[in-house]
Design a protein around this motif. Structure first.
Motif, PDB file in Angstrom:
ATOM      1  N   ALA A 130       4.970  12.800  13.143  1.00  0.00           N
ATOM      2  CA  ALA A 130       4.653  11.441  12.689  1.00  0.00           C
ATOM      3  C   ALA A 130       5.795  10.864  11.853  1.00  0.00           C
ATOM      4  CB  ALA A 130       3.357  11.445  11.888  1.00  0.00           C
ATOM      5  N   LEU A 187       3.263   8.761  20.911  1.00  0.00           N
ATOM      6  CA  LEU A 187       2.106   9.283  20.179  1.00  0.00           C
ATOM      7  C   LEU A 187       1.092   9.983  21.069  1.00  0.00           C
ATOM      8  CD1 LEU A 187      -0.560   7.273  20.665  1.00  0.00           C
ATOM      9  CD2 LEU A 187       0.664   5.821  19.065  1.00  0.00           C
ATOM     10  N   SER A 230      -0.288   8.474  13.610  1.00  0.00           N
ATOM     11  CA  SER A 230       0.873   7.875  14.272  1.00  0.00           C
ATOM     12  C   SER A 230       0.810   6.361  14.241  1.00  0.00           C
ATOM     13  CB  SER A 230       0.960   8.365  15.722  1.00  0.00           C
ATOM     14  OG  SER A 230       1.512   9.662  15.776  1.00  0.00           O
TER      15      SER A 230
END
Length: 213
Positions: A78, A105, A127
């Motif tokens: 992330a 993601l 994310s």
């Protein structure tokens, strides 16, 4: 069906997803070549590893020899994603470029969510927070059963990274998660059988990407 530029003057963002060994790199390269032939400016990138920071993160999450706690792994991805979108993706789209990206993601939801058995919603929300809600215009999911994908990786005779080396049960969960994500967002995803010849796949992908002057 084509995928036009979402806004006048804004670029187009295409991501490639799927398990290891499905042919994402090949198809991304073919799409880049075709788009450049259409006169488009293309930014080719990947996660992790699309920035200098990303290269460092990639080395940790894929090549670190020791164990990494699943939540720590998710946070590293992330963090890379936040920096990558802010410094590469958004500026390219603002210039009107086409961004072709290997993984985003959806890979975190599949690999850290299903693969590492973390909460998929929490992984996705992490994310989205990191990237201020950024989502691609088109996501190409190359689907292949894990045993066939593993055979391709074996044929390459390259050392496996930490994720490629996981057991077959892990990769089966990842594949199922990718297919579930595609089913939940049919407007964004196109799912293609990655066992088909590369040229046929490339033609299908081109049919979903509308070149603009």
């Amino acid at each position: 069906m084509t995928t036009p530029d979402p806004e006048p003057g804004r670029g187009l963002w295409v991501t490639f997803e799927g398990g290891d060994g499905v042919g994402k790199t090949t198809q991304a390269a073919l799409l880049e070549e075709w788009l450049r032939g259409q006169g488009r400016t293309v930014v080719r990138t990947r996660e992790p590893g699309g920035t200098e920071v990303g290269v460092l993160v990639r080395d940790i999450v894929l090549h670190h020899r020791g164990d990494i706690a699943p939540r720590a792994e998710a946070l590293l991805y992330a963090a890379d994603r936040a920096h990558h979108v802010a410094t590469v993706v958004r500026p390219a789209l603002a210039r009107g470029d086409v961004v072709i990206q290997d993984r985003y993601l959806d890979s975190s939801v599949a690999y850290q969510g299903a693969g590492r058995v973390l909460d998929a919603t929490e992984i996705r929300d992490l994310s989205l927070w990191a990237t201020e809600g950024a989502l691609p215009d088109l996501t190409v999911l190359l689907d292949l059963d894990p045993s066939s994908a593993r055979a391709r990786l074996d044929a390459d005779e390259k050392p496996f990274d930490r994720l490629e080396a996981e057991k077959s049960e892990f990769h089966a969960r990842v594949r199922a998660a990718f297919l579930a994500l595609a089913a939940a967002e049919p407007a964004r995803f196109v799912v293609l059988d990655a066992s088909r010849p590369p040229g046929e796949l490339a033609a299908d992908i081109r049919s979903r990407v509308a070149p603009t002057p």
